[in-house]
Motif scaffolding. Structure first.
Motif, mmCIF file in Angstrom:
data_model
loop_
_atom_site.group_PDB
_atom_site.id
_atom_site.type_symbol
_atom_site.label_atom_id
_atom_site.label_comp_id
_atom_site.label_asym_id
_atom_site.label_seq_id
_atom_site.Cartn_x
_atom_site.Cartn_y
_atom_site.Cartn_z
ATOM 1 N N ASN A 1 0.819 -1.208 0.000
ATOM 2 C CA ASN A 1 0.000 0.000 0.000
ATOM 3 C C ASN A 1 0.853 1.258 0.000
ATOM 4 O O ASN A 1 0.467 2.294 -0.570
ATOM 5 C CB ASN A 1 -0.931 0.017 1.216
ATOM 6 N N GLU A 2 2.028 1.170 0.611
ATOM 7 C CA GLU A 2 2.908 2.331 0.660
ATOM 8 C C GLU A 2 3.360 2.715 -0.751
ATOM 9 O O GLU A 2 3.410 3.901 -1.089
ATOM 10 C CB GLU A 2 4.130 2.021 1.535
ATOM 11 N N ILE A 3 3.650 1.721 -1.598
ATOM 12 C CA ILE A 3 4.041 2.011 -2.983
ATOM 13 C C ILE A 3 2.850 2.568 -3.758
ATOM 14 O O ILE A 3 3.000 3.514 -4.553
ATOM 15 C CB ILE A 3 4.601 0.747 -3.663
ATOM 16 N N ILE A 4 1.658 2.020 -3.526
ATOM 17 C CA ILE A 4 0.467 2.515 -4.216
ATOM 18 C C ILE A 4 0.246 3.999 -3.920
ATOM 19 O O ILE A 4 -0.098 4.782 -4.804
ATOM 20 C CB ILE A 4 -0.774 1.691 -3.814
ATOM 21 N N GLN A 5 0.471 4.387 -2.679
ATOM 22 C CA GLN A 5 0.199 5.765 -2.263
ATOM 23 C C GLN A 5 1.392 6.704 -2.461
ATOM 24 O O GLN A 5 1.249 7.911 -2.291
ATOM 25 C CB GLN A 5 -0.221 5.775 -0.788
ATOM 26 N N ARG A 6 2.540 6.172 -2.832
ATOM 27 C CA ARG A 6 3.744 6.998 -2.853
ATOM 28 C C ARG A 6 3.728 8.056 -3.947
ATOM 29 O O ARG A 6 4.132 9.203 -3.734
ATOM 30 C CB ARG A 6 4.982 6.113 -3.021
ATOM 31 N N SER A 7 3.303 7.696 -5.146
ATOM 32 C CA SER A 7 3.329 8.672 -6.235
ATOM 33 C C SER A 7 2.333 9.786 -5.965
ATOM 34 O O SER A 7 1.327 9.606 -5.285
ATOM 35 C CB SER A 7 3.011 7.989 -7.569
ATOM 36 N N ARG A 8 2.619 10.966 -6.506
ATOM 37 C CA ARG A 8 1.801 12.152 -6.274
ATOM 38 C C ARG A 8 1.310 12.728 -7.609
ATOM 39 O O ARG A 8 1.954 12.546 -8.638
ATOM 40 C CB ARG A 8 2.616 13.214 -5.533
#
Length: 657
Positions: A199-206
């Motif tokens: 989930n951290e990778i899913i949410q990382r991009s902005r």
């Protein structure tokens, strides 16, 4: 429900709507990222097919859930190798599922995915690698791996090379070379060991993070780097969606060069945002065959691709029986006549409509089925003007072909013709979300959320292109009273003859290239008394024309100098001259003995002329055209696929008109 859920959540029980109502219902919001939308698709439509790839004659399928798993595992694997936000990933090769997923993985980590044309020379790849200080490359196969490995001496920072196809690479013992499967498995292990990492990778991009690193065409020099943010490409998709260019769950064929913004905008940005079914051909040589197998609902192609398909149709009809050819020609002529009436705002007669229904059953339907166009709902062309004959032919078949206007700097979507407002000379109205105005010098200016924030590490070029929030497109044009935009050509190409006649060479060149017998042409005349032209014939179309007439030839150079072929091209130019003012008619031309070549620097990878290079390479020909000479002996340097150079020599005939 989170923002991305509101953005594009669709119920699998009902088809997704299109147009303005859909935009309101689904809340298509560009302030998210492709990674989050990919996760949304996996959560709400996980079992639906996202990607199909033809390999060894079999279509391999990947669902949205599988694509997300693969992208996240590769992202975790890249991060383990040291890939971080701000790093660049060179992507080399033809369209492949893993290359697309690798680009999404780089974007998920906040990195720059930089696709490169598969036929790019080592010097071009070195320029891109050095520009972005790339440490990572993703290569399709052995050929592309070798190209990258050759660069390591000049670009020592290029330390990691990931490859897709392992054939020929099993015995390579090179530090930093790793196969896709090994990278993916290492990343998947990390995800299992660190449950929160997924989930951290899913949410990382902005939204303001990079989506793709592409390049301008480079007609006036080296291509300039263009980094499009996540919100840029998604704003472009939103604008196009609201303008009813396409809808949810289209079926497409991903065959366009991955380094062209048109491919990323349609295949990746729209593909993920609107859950397209993305089909990838086995090879570039099998595109037409795979097109028939897929029968896409959405198809974007440059005018030259539509011309090539039309040439294929006409070649097949030349080889058919006389009866079939007469029936085909009769109904096509009827269909074109009906389309001309529609363009004039008139309706075909009842008798014409009845005959067209018969034509659909006897001719149009079977032709579309053979080409893979039978299910096509959206047919688009862009990049340059399309010939009237080609445009009307496809519309006569019942294909709603429309003109699209876009640029790399604006995420590909600026304006498009509405389905019921097609005109030959316009590119439609600006899309919803796109503001357009015309500068005092005639330049088209645009403002939209889809427009980039500036060229990569090039403040000088950025300051000239982005002024007070407006993109200076470099294109000349005007807006008609009803809002339709007309694009004339590049502002920088507006030139004058010695007599003061103002013209745009590209405008005349496009009309000459409307002929299937002309592949490229360079119109000359700046500061001269009259216009001349250098023509590159289309070897396939002219070759077939010569064979039907029993004209023997042994090479492209030989074919180009046949008197009959010279007269064929003369007829094409005479036809164009009829629509030109007296002072802007072409008075002399020459058929060149070779095509303009990107490897020789004469055209860009998107086949735009580099005029300064052409003027230099063909200085002797240009001088002869503006003399009393009847022919010119031309020596030309050519660049082979290996990078080696050679010289070919030929006597070229000069033709007066």
């Amino acid at each position: 429900m989170q923002r991305e859920d509101r953005a594009l959540a669709a119920s699998p029980a009902s088809p997704a709507p299109t147009g303005a109502d859909a935009a309101g219902q689904w809340g298509l919001d560009p302030n998210t990222t492709l990674t989050r939308l990919l996760a949304l698709n996996a959560r709400t439509h996980g079992s639906r097919v996202a990607l199909r790839e033809k390999a060894l004659g079999i279509w391999q399928e990947f669902t949205w859930a599988q694509v997300l798993d693969e992208v996240l595992a590769v992202a975790a694997g890249l991060e383990h190798l040291g890939f971080t936000a701000g790093d660049s990933l060179l992507v080399l090769g033809d369209n492949r599922a893993r290359l697309y997923m690798g680009m999404l993985a780089a974007g998920a980590l906040g990195g720059y995915a930089m696709p490169v044309y598969p036929d790019a020379t080592p010097a071009e790849v070195l320029h891109f690698a050095s520009e972005a200080q790339a440490h990572f490359a993703l290569a399709e196969d052995q050929e592309q791996v070798d190209k990258v490995l050759e660069l390591r001496e000049k670009a020592p920072g290029l330390s990691h090379v990931v490859y897709d196809d392992p054939r020929g690479l099993n015995n390579y013992r090179v530090e930093g070379l790793i196969g896709w499967e090994k990278l993916r498995d290492a990343g998947a292990a990390r995800l299992r060991e660190q449950p929160a990492l997924r989930n951290e990778i899913i949410q990382r991009s902005r939204p303001d993070g990079p989506a793709v690193f592409v390049h301008s065409s480079g007609t006036t020099g080296k291509p300039k780097g263009v980094v499009l943010q996540q919100r840029n490409v998604l704003a472009g998709v939103s604008n196009a969606f609201k303008g009813q260019v396409f809808g949810f769950e289209e079926t497409i064929l991903a065959y366009l060069p991955m380094a062209w913004i048109g491919d990323f905008a349609v295949t990746m940005a729209a593909g993920v945002a609107l859950r397209f079914t993305i089909n990838i051909p086995e090879r570039s040589e099998t595109v037409l065959r795979n097109l028939r197998e897929i029968a896409p609902t959405l198809y974007l192609a440059a005018p030259r691709s539509w011309d090539n398909m039309l040439t294929t149709i006409r070649v097949r009809m030349e080889d058919s029986t006389p009866l079939k050819k007469r029936v085909f020609d009769r109904f096509v002529a009827l269909g074109i006549a009906a389309e001309r009436l529609k363009l004039e705002g008139k309706a075909p007669s009842t008798a014409q409509r009845m005959l067209l229904r018969l034509g659909e059953w006897m001719v149009f339907g079977p032709v579309k089925d053979q080409l893979g166009l039978s299910r096509m709902r959206v047919a688009l062309t862009g990049g340059e003007a399309m010939g009237e004959d080609t445009f009307l032919f496809y519309r006569a078949l019942g294909i709603n072909l429309r003109q699209l206007y876009g640029q790399t700097e604006s995420s590909a979507f600026n304006s498009v013709q509405a389905a019921d407002e097609v005109r030959l000379h316009t590119v439609g109205r600006p899309l919803p979300g796109v503001d357009c105005r015309i500068a005092d010098d005639g330049e088209i200016l645009l403002r939209s959320g889809s427009i980039f924030s500036g060229y990569f590490q090039n403040e000088e070029a950025t300051s000239k292109t982005l002024v007070d929030g407006w993109l200076h497109t470099g294109d000349a044009g005007y807006v008609e009273k009803d809002g339709h935009l007309v694009v004339l050509g590049r502002v920088s190409e507006v030139v004058r003859t010695a007599k003061g006649e103002r013209y745009i060479p590209g405008y005349i060149e496009n009309r000459i290239k409307f002929s299937p017998y002309v592949r490229d042409v360079a119109v000359l005349g700046t500061g001269r008394d009259h216009l001349c032209a250098m023509v590159c014939i289309d070897s396939e179309a002219v070759g077939h024309w010569a064979e039907v007439r029993g004209i023997p030839y042994i090479s492209y150079a030989d074919l180009s100098q046949k008197p009959e072929v010279i007269e064929l091209v003369a007829g094409v130019i005479r036809h164009v001259n009829q629509a030109q003012p007296e002072g802007l008619r072409i008075r002399r031309f020459v058929n060149l003995h070779k095509e303009f070549d990107a490897d020789d620097g004469e055209i860009t990878r998107t086949r735009k002329l580099r005029r300064s290079v052409i003027d230099e390479h063909y200085a002797a020909v240009i001088q002869a055209l503006y003399s009393d000479a009847r022919s010119v002996r031309m020596k030309a340097q050519i660049t082979y696929d290996t990078g080696d150079t050679g010289v070919i020599e030929r006597e070229l005939a000069l033709k007066d008109l």
